[in-house]
Scaffold this active site. Structure first.
Site, PDB file in Angstrom:
ATOM      1  N   THR A 127      10.444  50.767 -61.083  1.00 41.54           N
ATOM      2  CA  THR A 127      10.621  49.358 -61.466  1.00 41.54           C
ATOM      3  C   THR A 127       9.306  48.759 -61.966  1.00 41.54           C
ATOM      4  O   THR A 127       9.230  48.203 -63.064  1.00 41.54           O
ATOM      5  CB  THR A 127      11.130  48.552 -60.247  1.00 41.54           C
ATOM      6  N   VAL A 170       1.207  41.169 -52.891  1.00 41.80           N
ATOM      7  CA  VAL A 170       1.713  40.023 -52.121  1.00 41.80           C
ATOM      8  C   VAL A 170       2.352  39.024 -53.081  1.00 41.80           C
ATOM      9  O   VAL A 170       1.713  38.553 -54.021  1.00 41.80           O
ATOM     10  CB  VAL A 170       0.581  39.328 -51.328  1.00 41.80           C
ATOM     11  N   ILE A 214       3.083  35.930 -58.264  1.00 39.23           N
ATOM     12  CA  ILE A 214       2.319  34.707 -57.941  1.00 39.23           C
ATOM     13  C   ILE A 214       0.842  35.064 -57.723  1.00 39.23           C
ATOM     14  O   ILE A 214       0.547  35.965 -56.936  1.00 39.23           O
ATOM     15  CB  ILE A 214       2.834  34.054 -56.638  1.00 39.23           C
ATOM     16  N   LYS A 274       2.556  42.011 -46.011  1.00 43.98           N
ATOM     17  CA  LYS A 274       1.948  41.005 -46.896  1.00 43.98           C
ATOM     18  C   LYS A 274       1.198  39.949 -46.087  1.00 43.98           C
ATOM     19  O   LYS A 274       0.112  39.507 -46.475  1.00 43.98           O
ATOM     20  CB  LYS A 274       3.035  40.349 -47.746  1.00 43.98           C
ATOM     21  N   GLY A 334      10.557  42.137 -58.485  1.00 44.53           N
ATOM     22  CA  GLY A 334      11.196  42.455 -59.763  1.00 44.53           C
ATOM     23  C   GLY A 334      10.188  42.955 -60.779  1.00 44.53           C
ATOM     24  O   GLY A 334       8.975  42.775 -60.637  1.00 44.53           O
TER      25      GLY A 334
HETATM   26  P1  NAP Z   1      10.253  52.659 -57.474  1.00 44.56           P
HETATM   27  O1  NAP Z   1      11.085  51.983 -58.491  1.00 44.56           O
HETATM   28  O2  NAP Z   1      10.914  53.391 -56.385  1.00 44.56           O
HETATM   29  O3  NAP Z   1       9.265  53.655 -58.249  1.00 44.56           O
HETATM   30  C1  NAP Z   1       8.454  54.580 -57.584  1.00 44.56           C
HETATM   31  C2  NAP Z   1       7.871  55.545 -58.604  1.00 44.56           C
HETATM   32  O4  NAP Z   1       7.015  56.459 -57.914  1.00 44.56           O
HETATM   33  C3  NAP Z   1       8.919  56.368 -59.331  1.00 44.56           C
HETATM   34  O5  NAP Z   1       8.591  56.481 -60.687  1.00 44.56           O
HETATM   35  C4  NAP Z   1       8.840  57.746 -58.664  1.00 44.56           C
HETATM   36  O6  NAP Z   1       9.084  58.812 -59.532  1.00 44.56           O
HETATM   37  C5  NAP Z   1       7.387  57.781 -58.260  1.00 44.56           C
HETATM   38  N1  NAP Z   1       7.181  58.623 -57.087  1.00 44.56           N
HETATM   39  C6  NAP Z   1       7.802  58.530 -55.897  1.00 44.56           C
HETATM   40  N2  NAP Z   1       7.345  59.488 -55.065  1.00 44.56           N
HETATM   41  C7  NAP Z   1       6.441  60.206 -55.768  1.00 44.56           C
HETATM   42  C8  NAP Z   1       5.644  61.324 -55.461  1.00 44.56           C
HETATM   43  N3  NAP Z   1       5.694  61.921 -54.268  1.00 44.56           N
HETATM   44  N4  NAP Z   1       4.812  61.763 -56.413  1.00 44.56           N
HETATM   45  C9  NAP Z   1       4.769  61.185 -57.637  1.00 44.56           C
HETATM   46  N5  NAP Z   1       5.503  60.115 -57.976  1.00 44.56           N
HETATM   47  C10 NAP Z   1       6.336  59.640 -57.054  1.00 44.56           C
HETATM   48  O7  NAP Z   1       9.250  51.639 -56.778  1.00 44.56           O
HETATM   49  P2  NAP Z   1       8.772  50.231 -57.327  1.00 44.56           P
HETATM   50  O8  NAP Z   1       9.770  49.200 -56.964  1.00 44.56           O
HETATM   51  O9  NAP Z   1       8.310  50.341 -58.721  1.00 44.56           O
HETATM   52  O10 NAP Z   1       7.520  49.955 -56.351  1.00 44.56           O
HETATM   53  C11 NAP Z   1       6.282  50.573 -56.543  1.00 44.56           C
HETATM   54  C12 NAP Z   1       5.268  49.920 -55.627  1.00 44.56           C
HETATM   55  O11 NAP Z   1       5.195  48.551 -55.930  1.00 44.56           O
HETATM   56  C13 NAP Z   1       5.602  50.010 -54.142  1.00 44.56           C
HETATM   57  O12 NAP Z   1       4.417  50.117 -53.398  1.00 44.56           O
HETATM   58  C14 NAP Z   1       6.269  48.676 -53.870  1.00 44.56           C
HETATM   59  O13 NAP Z   1       6.166  48.280 -52.517  1.00 44.56           O
HETATM   60  C15 NAP Z   1       5.454  47.801 -54.762  1.00 44.56           C
HETATM   61  N6  NAP Z   1       6.081  46.547 -55.167  1.00 44.56           N
HETATM   62  C16 NAP Z   1       7.329  46.551 -55.705  1.00 44.56           C
HETATM   63  C17 NAP Z   1       7.882  45.367 -56.128  1.00 44.56           C
HETATM   64  C18 NAP Z   1       9.265  45.301 -56.740  1.00 44.56           C
HETATM   65  O14 NAP Z   1       9.740  44.191 -56.992  1.00 44.56           O
HETATM   66  N7  NAP Z   1       9.923  46.427 -56.997  1.00 44.56           N
HETATM   67  C19 NAP Z   1       7.164  44.175 -56.007  1.00 44.56           C
HETATM   68  C20 NAP Z   1       5.883  44.205 -55.448  1.00 44.56           C
HETATM   69  C21 NAP Z   1       5.359  45.399 -55.031  1.00 44.56           C
HETATM   70  P3  NAP Z   1      10.516  59.097 -60.216  1.00 44.56           P
HETATM   71  O15 NAP Z   1      10.821  57.849 -61.040  1.00 44.56           O
HETATM   72  O16 NAP Z   1      10.321  60.284 -61.072  1.00 44.56           O
HETATM   73  O17 NAP Z   1      11.481  59.289 -59.092  1.00 44.56           O
HETATM   74  N1  HSE Z   2      10.788  44.418 -51.532  1.00 44.72           N
HETATM   75  C1  HSE Z   2       9.880  43.373 -51.837  1.00 44.72           C
HETATM   76  C2  HSE Z   2      10.582  42.035 -51.710  1.00 44.72           C
HETATM   77  C3  HSE Z   2       9.335  43.556 -53.224  1.00 44.72           C
HETATM   78  O1  HSE Z   2      11.799  42.010 -51.640  1.00 44.72           O
HETATM   79  O2  HSE Z   2       9.907  41.020 -51.661  1.00 44.72           O
HETATM   80  C4  HSE Z   2       8.207  42.642 -53.509  1.00 44.72           C
HETATM   81  O3  HSE Z   2       7.105  42.932 -52.725  1.00 44.72           O
END
Ligand code: NAP
Ligand code: HSE
Length: 427
Positions: free
Chosen positions: A13, A132, A136, A205, A302
């Site tokens: 994402t 966090v 924002i 956070k 998101g």
């Molecule tokens: P995600 O959609 O699950 O994407 C994770 C990515 O990491 C995928 O591309 C996956 O590869 C790759 N991956 C997973 N395990 C791996 C491994 N062992 N070696 C190499 N690559 C690996 O997660 P996301 O939502 O983008 O979140 C990423 C980070 O941002 C997390 O720390 C999350 O807490 C943080 N975050 C997310 C959001 C949000 O709104 N989603 C907001 C703030 C912070 P594949 O695609 O090939 O499976």
């Molecule tokens: N899973 C987290 C949330 C993503 O719902 O706020 C953003 O950190």
């Protein structure tokens, strides 16, 4: 001018979003950064997955750890997880003297101090605006904008998934599980959604915010955590009837009693700004001794908002604008004792599901009386289809230890069906 070369680990994402932001706003970003920002290498688990962006222009690394040894100046870690490949990559990146940008609050909550120390020793950047409250700029707000202030309290809505669920339950009267599935589809939820709904993500956070706000060492282990699994549609309805909205809040305070950190469902009065924060929106309030009350609000999760924060960190690094990750050298962060939550005073919402029989209300009232908890209001709703009755109580202001004692007196009561629900009322 020389481009800032970036390697990107994780193409989910947020990682996909980073590529899209850099593509869409390339020229503007280069002008703001003072030089182009170029992705040179990427890595994820599955090379063949369609991510809706052209990856053929970047070098692909099957081994994510190889990014730390690449030609990049900065590695972006968007893999996730407190330990494992994310932590190994973070350590190797900083050890190689490269900058690190991450959205990984779990890793920072557990290893932030170590990583900050490594970054400072290497003279490298460690930036985590996206970790966090998504898009924002609250990290920047506390690190820089409010840097002149002593901050006594920081609190707010820190989990988009929970806020999405609670506000949907409120607006549409829908069930918890059904709305959770929708939040997962929208990409808000963590890989393990129990982190969201059990309050762990918000606690990660909160521990980062508390450290920045108070100049204390991150202390995730000292956060008292509970989530929203036990919140019923009936609680949402009762709260509304009483003039409140239910929100999962992270609350941190630093004072003479020590460092208080808690994530818990709260009843928020309708006239408080946090009551009107709906959907995946996050909002953080910080109270400074000169600036007064600051409110940061925006999209907390998101693709677009989170990627926006990641790219903002890259722009800072491209400009050479970074300092100690926690706003002061990590050795200067104070170790503060955890405060005793039982001494806190406040009003409480208590909900009991009880058997519909004589003496039940008297039993609950007696437990309150014996523990010194004064009842401000009580609602009893008629029998549910299974014959049970809902009793909701709002207490007068009281020490939390007294509420705990009242609930302890009722433990094992044959009148109670399931666990009572206790929510704090935001004062
Ligand atoms: P995600 O959609 O699950 O994407 C994770 C990515 O990491 C995928 O591309 C996956 O590869 C790759 N991956 C997973 N395990 C791996 C491994 N062992 N070696 C190499 N690559 C690996 O997660 P996301 O939502 O983008 O979140 C990423 C980070 O941002 C997390 O720390 C999350 O807490 C943080 N975050 C997310 C959001 C949000 O709104 N989603 C907001 C703030 C912070 P594949 O695609 O090939 O499976
Ligand atoms: N899973 C987290 C949330 C993503 O719902 O706020 C953003 O950190």
């Amino acid at each position: 001018m020389t481009a800032l070369r970036v390697a990107l680990a994780g193409l989910g994402t947020v990682g996909g979003g980073v590529i899209r932001v850099l593509d869409a706003n390339r020229e503007l970003i280069a002008r703001r950064a003072g030089r182009p920002i170029e992705i040179v290498a990427v890595s994820a688990r599955d090379r063949s997955k369609d991510r809706g962006v052209d990856l053929s222009r970047f070098a692909w690394e099957d081994d994510t750890q190889a990014l730390a040894r690449s030609e990049a100046d900065v590695v972006i870690e968007l893999v996730g997880g407190a330990d494992g490949p994310a932590l190994a990559l973070a350590r190797a990146t900083l050890a190689a003297g490269k900058g690190l940008v991450t959205a990984n609050k779990a890793m920072l909550a557990h290893h932030g101090l170590e990583l900050a120390d490594a970054a400072e020793r290497a003279g490298a950047a460690l930036k985590f605006e996206a970790a966090v409250a998504g898009g924002i700029p609250v990290i920047k707000g506390l690190r820089e904008g409010a840097a002149a202030n002593e901050i006594a309290r920081v609190y707010g809505i820190l989990n988009g998934t929970c806020n999405f669920i609670l506000s949907k339950m409120e607006a549409e009267g829908r069930d918890f599980a059904e709305v959770l599935a929708e939040a997962q589809t929208l990409g808000y939820a963590e890989a393990d959604p129990s982190f969201d709904i059990d309050g762990v993500d918000a606690a990660h956070k909160l521990s980062i915010l508390a450290s920045l706000a108070f100049g204390t060492r991150p202390a995730f282990g000292a956060v008292a955590i509970s989530g929203i699994r036990a919140v019923l549609a009936a609680d949402v309805a009762e709260a509304r009837a009483l003039g409140y909205r239910i929100r999962l809040l992270g609350v941190a305070e630093a004072g003479a009693d020590g460092l208080f950190q808690r994530v818990h469902a709260h009843l928020v009065p309708e006239n408080h700004p946090l009551a009107h924060v709906t959907g995946a929106t996050n909002a953080v309030v910080a109270e400074g001794n000169f600036v007064g009350r600051l409110l940061f609000q925006g999209a907390g999760a998101g693709e677009g908002p989170t990627a926006s924060a990641v790219v903002a960190d890259l722009i800072d690094i491209a400009r050479g604008e970074f300092g100690p990750p926690y706003a002061m050298p990590s050795h200067a962060l104070a170790a503060m004792e955890a405060a005793d939550g039982g001494k806190r005073r406040g009003r409480a919402y208590l909900r009991f599901t009880v058997a519909d029989r004589v003496g039940v209300l008297a039993e609950i009232a007696a437990a309150m009386r014996d523990a010194g908890v004064s009842i401000e209001g009580l609602i009893q709703r008629g029998a549910n289809p299974d014959g049970s009755v809902l009793v909701a109580i709002v207490t007068h202001e009281v020490a939390e230890s007294s509420v705990a004692a009242a609930l302890e007196r009722l433990r094992g009561s044959q009148s109670l069906i399931g666990q009572p629900m206790w929510m704090h009322i935001l004062g």
